[in-house]
Design an enzyme around this catalytic site. Structure first.
Site, PDB file in Angstrom:
ATOM      1  N   HIS A 170      24.659 -27.203 -39.048  1.00 20.44           N
ATOM      2  CA  HIS A 170      24.204 -26.421 -37.654  1.00 20.44           C
ATOM      3  C   HIS A 170      23.926 -26.653 -37.239  1.00 20.44           C
ATOM      4  O   HIS A 170      23.930 -25.877 -35.642  1.00 20.44           O
ATOM      5  CB  HIS A 170      23.947 -24.636 -38.331  1.00 20.44           C
ATOM      6  CG  HIS A 170      25.279 -24.287 -39.143  1.00 20.44           C
ATOM      7  ND1 HIS A 170      25.604 -24.604 -40.545  1.00 20.44           N
ATOM      8  CD2 HIS A 170      25.655 -22.942 -39.070  1.00 20.44           C
ATOM      9  CE1 HIS A 170      26.391 -23.655 -41.053  1.00 20.44           C
ATOM     10  NE2 HIS A 170      26.632 -22.799 -39.745  1.00 20.44           N
TER      11      HIS A 170
ATOM     12  N   ALA B 113      32.012 -16.214 -37.692  1.00 19.09           N
ATOM     13  CA  ALA B 113      32.659 -15.973 -38.811  1.00 19.09           C
ATOM     14  C   ALA B 113      32.991 -14.882 -39.121  1.00 19.09           C
ATOM     15  O   ALA B 113      33.786 -13.972 -40.377  1.00 19.09           O
ATOM     16  CB  ALA B 113      32.622 -16.990 -40.108  1.00 19.09           C
TER      17      ALA B 113
ATOM     18  N   ASN C  68      22.606 -20.903 -33.062  1.00 16.97           N
ATOM     19  CA  ASN C  68      24.334 -20.122 -33.256  1.00 16.97           C
ATOM     20  C   ASN C  68      24.467 -19.540 -33.305  1.00 16.97           C
ATOM     21  O   ASN C  68      24.015 -18.045 -33.436  1.00 16.97           O
ATOM     22  CB  ASN C  68      24.243 -20.547 -35.122  1.00 16.97           C
ATOM     23  CG  ASN C  68      23.967 -21.809 -35.544  1.00 16.97           C
ATOM     24  OD1 ASN C  68      23.348 -22.271 -35.907  1.00 16.97           O
ATOM     25  ND2 ASN C  68      25.105 -22.542 -35.443  1.00 16.97           N
TER      26      ASN C  68
ATOM     27  N   ASP D 181      21.873 -19.846 -44.808  1.00 13.31           N
ATOM     28  CA  ASP D 181      22.977 -18.927 -44.291  1.00 13.31           C
ATOM     29  C   ASP D 181      24.136 -19.135 -44.840  1.00 13.31           C
ATOM     30  O   ASP D 181      24.861 -19.393 -45.391  1.00 13.31           O
ATOM     31  CB  ASP D 181      22.949 -19.505 -43.221  1.00 13.31           C
ATOM     32  CG  ASP D 181      24.310 -18.521 -42.216  1.00 13.31           C
ATOM     33  OD1 ASP D 181      24.252 -17.354 -43.250  1.00 13.31           O
ATOM     34  OD2 ASP D 181      24.690 -18.968 -41.587  1.00 13.31           O
TER      35      ASP D 181
ATOM     36  N   HIS E 210      19.916 -17.024 -37.288  1.00 12.51           N
ATOM     37  CA  HIS E 210      20.119 -18.647 -36.846  1.00 12.51           C
ATOM     38  C   HIS E 210      20.660 -19.035 -35.321  1.00 12.51           C
ATOM     39  O   HIS E 210      21.325 -19.314 -34.570  1.00 12.51           O
ATOM     40  CB  HIS E 210      21.456 -18.781 -37.472  1.00 12.51           C
ATOM     41  CG  HIS E 210      22.817 -17.936 -37.270  1.00 12.51           C
ATOM     42  ND1 HIS E 210      22.902 -17.599 -36.179  1.00 12.51           N
ATOM     43  CD2 HIS E 210      23.101 -17.209 -38.438  1.00 12.51           C
ATOM     44  CE1 HIS E 210      24.037 -16.386 -36.773  1.00 12.51           C
ATOM     45  NE2 HIS E 210      23.988 -16.227 -37.853  1.00 12.51           N
TER      46      HIS E 210
END
Length: 376
Positions: free
Chosen positions: A242, A131, A210, A265, A207
């Protein structure tokens, strides 16, 4: 004040039925007055070292008022220390973000204590930008990181790096010299490249799973390289979106609770209704507990769960409360170098305490010994 009859978190022994004493903002051996907290769990205030925003505000807006609102909300949720994360933006904007954080720290306006800055961008790769805004991606640049650290008055504690990018190994050395922990993420690095980056001094994974290559039996990637370096800790987004519950259980078993750092997050939509929100020069859509890039429902944009929600969520996946608290309070405090005064309920530390009921719902928050949210 003596919090009597509760189950008190002990970082080595788990939960112990005992009294917890608070005087003059610190955890003490004894106290005069007593409050009955029977049936409750007493845990140290949490530290979120990777979140972007909440209650309609985002750290990358570089808004002093927005940062104050974020700190207030986080504190109300038992997150007593925060290390908010910036996005992939221009150096000019990131400089403003760093200066705003430094001014907030100096002013001490209240709310959760600001203990650092996490620069999630811009030193990422296009293929795994997720993103993040690709227009602002930048090759690893030690001089740029140093300028941002100066603007932040030394508050930058973490930086995410795609270690396959040109100059990455030199960047790791520069970051270490600036007192910044390098975390591998938003990367297409294979096992060998990631292993070399950890050998060069990177110490975290952003993370885990991811925005990185998958962990497979022939290509273990960043996940395998992190595992093979016992000094490395791994972030895990535990919002229930996630990462699959089975993978969360696997990571706690594989790495052990002392190497897992739970993060939220969280986005500006956290604590807000469903809808459309700005995010790093883009737009996101929020439906329930899921946030995605507008027009791209398959690209997650972060979470809408705060860290305390994440703690309760993982207990529903079979992770013990003891392990969850270790990952959300103890480990991040150690990584950020603040464990000497927060992160556990040892005598002499700040009396930053979250009180949970028998179902792990947040009942009250004490900050420096004062009840700032809920009631005992």
């Amino acid at each position: 004040m003596k919090l009597a009859g509760g189950q008190v978190f002990d970082s080595t022994k788990g939960f112990i039925l005992r009294d917890l004493c608070v005087e003059n903002g610190l955890i003490t051996q004894d106290a005069d007055s007593s409050v009955d907290v029977s049936g409750c769990y007493l845990i140290p205030g949490l530290t979120d070292l990777h979140f972007h925003g909440c209650v309609g505000e985002d750290f990358s807006d570089a808004s002093a008022e927005g940062l104050r609102k974020m700190a207030d909300y986080e504190l109300s949720r038992g997150i007593t220390q925060i290390c908010p994360a910036g996005m992939t933006l221009s150096e000019e904007i990131l400089t403003d973000v760093c200066k705003t954080a430094a001014a907030h720290k100096a002013a001490g306006p209240g709310g959760a204590e600001l203990v650092g800055i996490n620069l999630e961008g811009p030193f990422l790769c296009m293929a795994k930008k997720g993103a993040q805004n690709g227009a602002y991606l930048h090759n690893p640049d030690p001089a740029m990181l140093h300028r941002l650290q100066v603007a932040a008055n030394g508050l930058v504690k973490l930086v995410t790096l795609a270690c396959e990018q040109p100059g990455a190994m030199e960047f790791i050395k520069g970051a270490i010299d600036d007192g910044v922990t390098v975390s591998l993420g938003h990367t297409t690095a294979n096992y060998d490249t990631a292993y070399a980056a950890y050998a060069a001094g990177a110490r975290q994974a952003t993370h885990l799973f991811n925005a990185m290559l998958p962990f497979t039996h022939r290509e273990p990637g960043v996940v395998g390289a992190a595992f093979d370096h016992p000094e490395v800790k791994v972030e895990l987004i535990c919002d229930g979106v996630h990462i699959h519950p089975s993978v969360i259980r696997t990571v706690f078993q594989l790495f052990g609770r002392d190497r897992v750092i739970m993060v939220s997050d969280s986005l500006r939509a956290t604590g807000m209704p469903d809808g459309e929100y700005p995010f790093g020069g883009q737009a996101i859509e929020v439906h329930g507990n899921r946030a995605t890039i507008k027009g791209d429902p398959n690209t997650l944009a972060g979470s809408v769960s705060d860290l305390m929600q994440c703690v309760k969520t993982v207990t529903g996946f079979g992770i013990s409360l003891e392990d969850a608290v270790t990952a959300a309070a103890v480990n991040p405090a150690k990584v950020l170098g603040i464990y000497d005064h927060v992160g556990s309920l040892d005598v002499g530390k700040n009396a930053n305490i979250a009180v949970l009921d028998k179902d792990y719902n947040l009942k009250a928050v004490l900050f420096h010994g004062e009840v700032v949210s809920g009631a005992l």
